[in-house]
Structure formats: C-alpha cells, structure tokens
Design a protein around this motif. Structure first.
Motif, PDB file in Angstrom:
ATOM      1  N   GLY A 151      35.371  55.765  19.569  1.00  0.00           N
ATOM      2  CA  GLY A 151      36.723  55.361  19.279  1.00  0.00           C
ATOM      3  C   GLY A 151      37.699  55.357  20.470  1.00  0.00           C
ATOM      4  N   ALA A 152      37.488  55.994  21.515  1.00  0.00           N
ATOM      5  CA  ALA A 152      38.277  56.178  22.637  1.00  0.00           C
ATOM      6  C   ALA A 152      38.316  54.479  23.233  1.00  0.00           C
ATOM      7  N   PHE A 153      37.151  53.658  23.042  1.00  0.00           N
ATOM      8  CA  PHE A 153      37.189  52.543  23.459  1.00  0.00           C
ATOM      9  C   PHE A 153      37.488  51.751  22.094  1.00  0.00           C
ATOM     10  N   ASP A 154      38.215  50.791  21.859  1.00  0.00           N
ATOM     11  CA  ASP A 154      38.511  50.220  20.542  1.00  0.00           C
ATOM     12  C   ASP A 154      38.615  48.714  20.774  1.00  0.00           C
ATOM     13  N   ILE A 155      38.196  47.968  20.609  1.00  0.00           N
ATOM     14  CA  ILE A 155      38.453  46.480  20.815  1.00  0.00           C
ATOM     15  C   ILE A 155      39.427  45.658  19.717  1.00  0.00           C
ATOM     16  N   THR A 156      39.949  46.586  18.852  1.00  0.00           N
ATOM     17  CA  THR A 156      40.745  46.138  17.819  1.00  0.00           C
ATOM     18  C   THR A 156      42.393  46.456  18.330  1.00  0.00           C
ATOM     19  N   ILE A 157      42.318  46.993  19.593  1.00  0.00           N
ATOM     20  CA  ILE A 157      43.602  47.468  19.864  1.00  0.00           C
ATOM     21  C   ILE A 157      44.783  46.453  20.007  1.00  0.00           C
ATOM     22  N   ALA A 158      44.386  45.167  19.879  1.00  0.00           N
ATOM     23  CA  ALA A 158      45.125  43.899  20.138  1.00  0.00           C
ATOM     24  C   ALA A 158      46.859  43.896  19.767  1.00  0.00           C
ATOM     25  N   PRO A 159      46.952  44.494  18.467  1.00  0.00           N
ATOM     26  CA  PRO A 159      48.482  44.223  17.932  1.00  0.00           C
ATOM     27  C   PRO A 159      49.216  45.404  18.707  1.00  0.00           C
ATOM     28  N   ILE A 160      48.539  46.446  19.218  1.00  0.00           N
ATOM     29  CA  ILE A 160      49.506  47.691  20.008  1.00  0.00           C
ATOM     30  C   ILE A 160      49.855  46.854  21.440  1.00  0.00           C
ATOM     31  N   MET A 161      48.677  46.453  22.015  1.00  0.00           N
ATOM     32  CA  MET A 161      48.925  45.735  23.402  1.00  0.00           C
ATOM     33  C   MET A 161      50.112  44.699  22.877  1.00  0.00           C
ATOM     34  N   ASP A 162      50.197  44.027  22.219  1.00  0.00           N
ATOM     35  CA  ASP A 162      51.179  42.963  21.945  1.00  0.00           C
ATOM     36  C   ASP A 162      52.393  43.480  21.650  1.00  0.00           C
ATOM     37  N   ALA A 163      52.670  44.807  20.824  1.00  0.00           N
ATOM     38  CA  ALA A 163      53.795  45.211  20.672  1.00  0.00           C
ATOM     39  C   ALA A 163      54.305  45.769  21.765  1.00  0.00           C
ATOM     40  N   TRP A 164      53.693  46.250  23.076  1.00  0.00           N
ATOM     41  CA  TRP A 164      54.187  46.812  24.293  1.00  0.00           C
ATOM     42  C   TRP A 164      54.332  45.867  25.206  1.00  0.00           C
ATOM     43  N   GLY A 165      54.249  44.299  24.682  1.00  0.00           N
ATOM     44  CA  GLY A 165      54.637  43.248  25.447  1.00  0.00           C
ATOM     45  C   GLY A 165      53.537  43.006  26.647  1.00  0.00           C
ATOM     46  N   PHE A 166      52.554  43.567  26.679  1.00  0.00           N
ATOM     47  CA  PHE A 166      51.326  43.294  27.636  1.00  0.00           C
ATOM     48  C   PHE A 166      50.959  42.101  27.811  1.00  0.00           C
ATOM     49  N   TYR A 167      50.948  41.284  26.818  1.00  0.00           N
ATOM     50  CA  TYR A 167      50.281  40.027  26.658  1.00  0.00           C
ATOM     51  C   TYR A 167      51.142  38.881  27.133  1.00  0.00           C
ATOM     52  N   GLN A 168      52.622  38.938  26.765  1.00  0.00           N
ATOM     53  CA  GLN A 168      53.590  38.072  27.181  1.00  0.00           C
ATOM     54  C   GLN A 168      54.265  38.521  28.690  1.00  0.00           C
ATOM     55  N   LYS A 169      53.941  39.718  28.955  1.00  0.00           N
ATOM     56  CA  LYS A 169      54.514  40.209  30.119  1.00  0.00           C
ATOM     57  C   LYS A 169      56.039  40.454  29.826  1.00  0.00           C
ATOM     58  N   GLU A 170      56.472  40.529  28.561  1.00  0.00           N
ATOM     59  CA  GLU A 170      57.750  40.967  28.325  1.00  0.00           C
ATOM     60  C   GLU A 170      57.755  42.405  27.816  1.00  0.00           C
ATOM     61  N   PHE A 171      57.918  43.221  28.711  1.00  0.00           N
ATOM     62  CA  PHE A 171      57.683  44.680  28.378  1.00  0.00           C
ATOM     63  C   PHE A 171      58.656  45.137  27.647  1.00  0.00           C
ATOM     64  N   THR A 172      58.208  46.117  26.558  1.00  0.00           N
ATOM     65  CA  THR A 172      59.329  46.874  25.818  1.00  0.00           C
ATOM     66  C   THR A 172      58.299  48.077  25.113  1.00  0.00           C
ATOM     67  N   VAL A 173      59.479  49.084  24.850  1.00  0.00           N
ATOM     68  CA  VAL A 173      58.771  50.442  24.410  1.00  0.00           C
ATOM     69  C   VAL A 173      58.922  50.218  22.775  1.00  0.00           C
ATOM     70  N   PRO A 174      57.913  50.027  21.769  1.00  0.00           N
ATOM     71  CA  PRO A 174      58.158  49.901  20.401  1.00  0.00           C
ATOM     72  C   PRO A 174      58.513  50.960  19.826  1.00  0.00           C
ATOM     73  N   SER A 175      59.153  51.033  18.763  1.00  0.00           N
ATOM     74  CA  SER A 175      59.657  52.165  17.872  1.00  0.00           C
ATOM     75  C   SER A 175      58.255  53.144  17.224  1.00  0.00           C
ATOM     76  N   GLU A 176      58.605  54.169  17.090  1.00  0.00           N
ATOM     77  CA  GLU A 176      57.255  54.963  16.597  1.00  0.00           C
ATOM     78  C   GLU A 176      56.976  54.491  15.000  1.00  0.00           C
ATOM     79  N   LYS A 177      58.025  53.942  14.471  1.00  0.00           N
ATOM     80  CA  LYS A 177      57.636  53.373  13.173  1.00  0.00           C
ATOM     81  C   LYS A 177      56.729  51.991  13.337  1.00  0.00           C
ATOM     82  N   GLN A 178      57.291  51.308  14.386  1.00  0.00           N
ATOM     83  CA  GLN A 178      56.463  49.896  14.839  1.00  0.00           C
ATOM     84  C   GLN A 178      54.796  50.266  14.949  1.00  0.00           C
ATOM     85  N   ILE A 179      55.033  51.461  15.954  1.00  0.00           N
ATOM     86  CA  ILE A 179      53.671  51.760  16.358  1.00  0.00           C
ATOM     87  C   ILE A 179      52.528  52.108  15.032  1.00  0.00           C
TER      88      ILE A 179
END
Ligand code: AMP
Ligand code: MG
Length: 332
Positions: free
Chosen positions: A101-129
């Motif tokens: 599980g160090a490699f995990d292809i279901t990481i998508a929602p986390i990548m999205d929350a950090w803004g990596f997909y839209q390139k609008e970067f933001t630090v999500p709250s711990e609760k959100q994560i």
C-alpha cells in the motif's frame, strides 16, 4: 554536359537522402502533463516515432483520471474498459499489494484536495484529509476481465505508473520497427533502446534535486528504464513549507521519508515507475529491505541532506561522494 549534371544531381540526392535516413530522428510530444522527447536511429526511425506519438496520444486519453475510460468510476461503481486499461489496472494493483500500500492508485481524492489536478494548490485541513482517507484503499478496486469494480467510492489515479507503461509500449513499437538505437524520455522517465549509434552505452543523467539545471551523476544504460520520482517534480510552497506530489497513503500528506528522490533502474519500465513512487513513500530503510527481498532492479536514493546511496548493481559515475548498499552485507 546537361546529362552529366542530371546524373550528379541524382547521386547527390541519393547520398543526402541516405544520410538523413540514417540520422538520429527526434520528436517532441506534450502529453500526460509532460514534455516527452523520443529519439530513434535506423531506417524506420520516422515511422517508429510517428507511431509512438499516436500511441502516446491514445494512452493519454485512455488513462486520463477524469476523461479516460475509468473516469466514470467518479460516478458509478462499475465500468467497462479496454484490454489496455484492464491490464494496466491489474498490474498497478499487483504493485499496490507488493508494496503493502505504499503505492496506492486510489489516492485520487487526496491529490485533488491538495489541488494537484487543477494546479490550484492549497493545504487541506486535517479534518478534510482524514475524511477523504476513507475513500483511499486499493482493496476497494477489483478487475474482472474488462470490468472495473469500485467499492466505498474509491476512484483511480494512475499517474504514478502510466508513464512507465507508456514507455514500455513505445519500446515495443521501436522493436517492431527494428530500431536498434533509441531513447525514450518522458519527463523523469528515461528508457534506452540498444546502444548509442556510435556503439557506446547511453549515459542517463540523474537530476540534482537541489538544482534543476544540474545532475549528480550518470547511469550507464542499455535496454533499460531509469525512472525517477522526486520531491522537486511537482510541488508548491506555503508559509515556507514545501509540499510535493508523492502522497503517503497512510497519512494523506506528502511523504516525509527523508528522501528527495528515488531512481529505479530496471528492464521493466511499468514496474520501475510504480516502484519509484512506492520506495519514495517507504523511505530508505524500508526501500532497501524491499530491494533485498524482491530484487530485479537497482536503486539510487538521494536524501534530503543531499547524500547519495546506490545499490550495488548500479553502473554509476559521479564526482560526488556516494555510498554503496550491498545485497548481502552479512556475507562480507
Ligand atoms: P511519480 O512521479 O511516478 O512518483 O508519480 C507521482 C504521481 O502518482 C502523482 O502525481 C499522483 O498522480 C500519483 N501518486 C501520488 N502518490 C501516490 C502513491 N502513494 N501511490 C500511487 N500513486 C501516487
Ligand atoms: Mg512512479
């Protein structure tokens, strides 16, 4: 006289034409958010490059996280995909399991929350994560023939393996066109085909994480993938803190494993790509254990403090100091 001139012209065109056919042909393609450079040498070079370009565009569309074949998993729990996608998801899931599980292809929602997909970067709250981590877990994805099943709202991101897979496909195309010498460079992923046209081995430069213009050394390579995951490749800074794109699936934060980059050298580009991401997440100690227990590839680790470590099978040249990691230190 006129006749002699025409004969000379024909000879010239034939010679020049012959030369250009034997030149290294090159193509630059932009896909998968990456500038890709392909080089091929041989009489079918142009045809090989053209076919490779088409294959890159096809895979780019097929494997897009949202618009690709498995994008529907964002809305429905079951989707039909082509043989290619099914094969890649199967391979990726194998790597998720092998790397615990160090490699995990279901990481998508986390990548999205950090803004990596839209390139609008933001630090999500711990609760959100922590609420999004509930959707992360490769066990929630299943492949049966050409059907992908997703449980608990899991969605896919194949960004950690897609370029390696693409590289392997280009290599097959080069082989089909009988390319004896070629270079496939997809961002941090390099694969060499045969030797250089001058008969020497290819030297693949390993980037210095501290300096985007510099490199820490070179790896000699022949028919081999040299694939790097680094904390400098996609990142942003907020309040003096750097956040990069390789996420630890246990925490939902960019992996803080003490590493700046991991390079995997292997004949299997797809596996090497998954491993470069996974070993970055694991860190050096676990990464070395994985290498010792599994093998079939070599590694270069660069730590955040700049120290370089290479496994014993790497054919490495560097002016920097480095340490060699042995497979069986107990046998010394
Ligand atoms: P790479 O550059 O090959 O290390 O892949 C990084 C990309 O893989 C990211 O941009 C994400 O799309 C995805 N990714 C990030 N973290 C992980 C992870 N732990 N496992 C699998 N894929 C990941
Ligand atoms: Mg990778």
């Amino acid at each position: 006289m006129k006749y002699i001139k025409i004969v000379l012209l024909i000879i010239c065109v034939a010679v020049l034409g012959g030369c250009s056919m034997n030149r290294m042909q090159e193509k630059t393609v932009f896909a998968m958010d990456t500038v890709m450079t392909l080089k091929a040498y041989g009489k079918n070079a142009q045809a090989a490059l053209d076919e490779a370009q088409q294959e890159i565009y096809r895979l780019d569309l097929l494997l897009d996280r949202y618009d690709g074949e498995f994008g529907e998993l964002n809305f429905v729990p079951e989707v039909q995909v082509s043989d290619d996608t099914a094969e890649l998801v199967r391979l990726a899931l194998e790597m998720c399991e092998k790397t615990d599980g160090a490699f995990d292809i279901t990481i998508a929602p986390i990548m999205d929350a950090w803004g990596f997909y839209q390139k609008e970067f933001t630090v999500p709250s711990e609760k959100q994560i922590s609420s999004l981590l509930e959707f992360v877990g490769y066990e929630n994805i299943e492949v049966n023939g050409n059907t992908l099943f997703s449980k608990n709202g899991a969605t896919l991101d194949l960004g950690g393996i897609a370029k390696g897979y693409t590289s392997a496909r280009i290599r097959e195309i080069f082989e089909k066109h009988d390319i004896k010498s070629g270079l496939i460079s997809l961002g941090g992923n390099v694969e060499t085909v045969g030797k250089r046209p001058d008969g020497r081995e290819w030297n693949v430069a390993i980037q210095d994480p501290e300096n985007s213009e510099g490199y820490i050394g070179t790896v000699k390579s022949q028919n081999c993938a040299v694939i790097t995951s680094g904390d400098y490749q996609r990142c942003f800074e907020e309040n003096g803190q750097k956040y990069h794109h390789i996420i630890d699936p246990d925490t939902g934060y960019p992996a803080q494993s003490g590493l700046s980059s991991v390079t995997i050298i292997s004949n299997d580009a797809t596996e090497a790509d998954a491993l470069s991401t996974a070993l970055f997440v694991m860190g050096m100690k676990k990464g070395i254990d994985y290498w010792r227990n599994n093998g079939g590839f070599e590694v270069i680790f660069i730590k955040e403090d700049g120290k370089i470590y290479i496994t014993e099978g790497v054919d490495f040249e560097s002016e920097r100091e480095y340490e060699i990691i042995e497979k069986r230190p107990d046998l010394k």
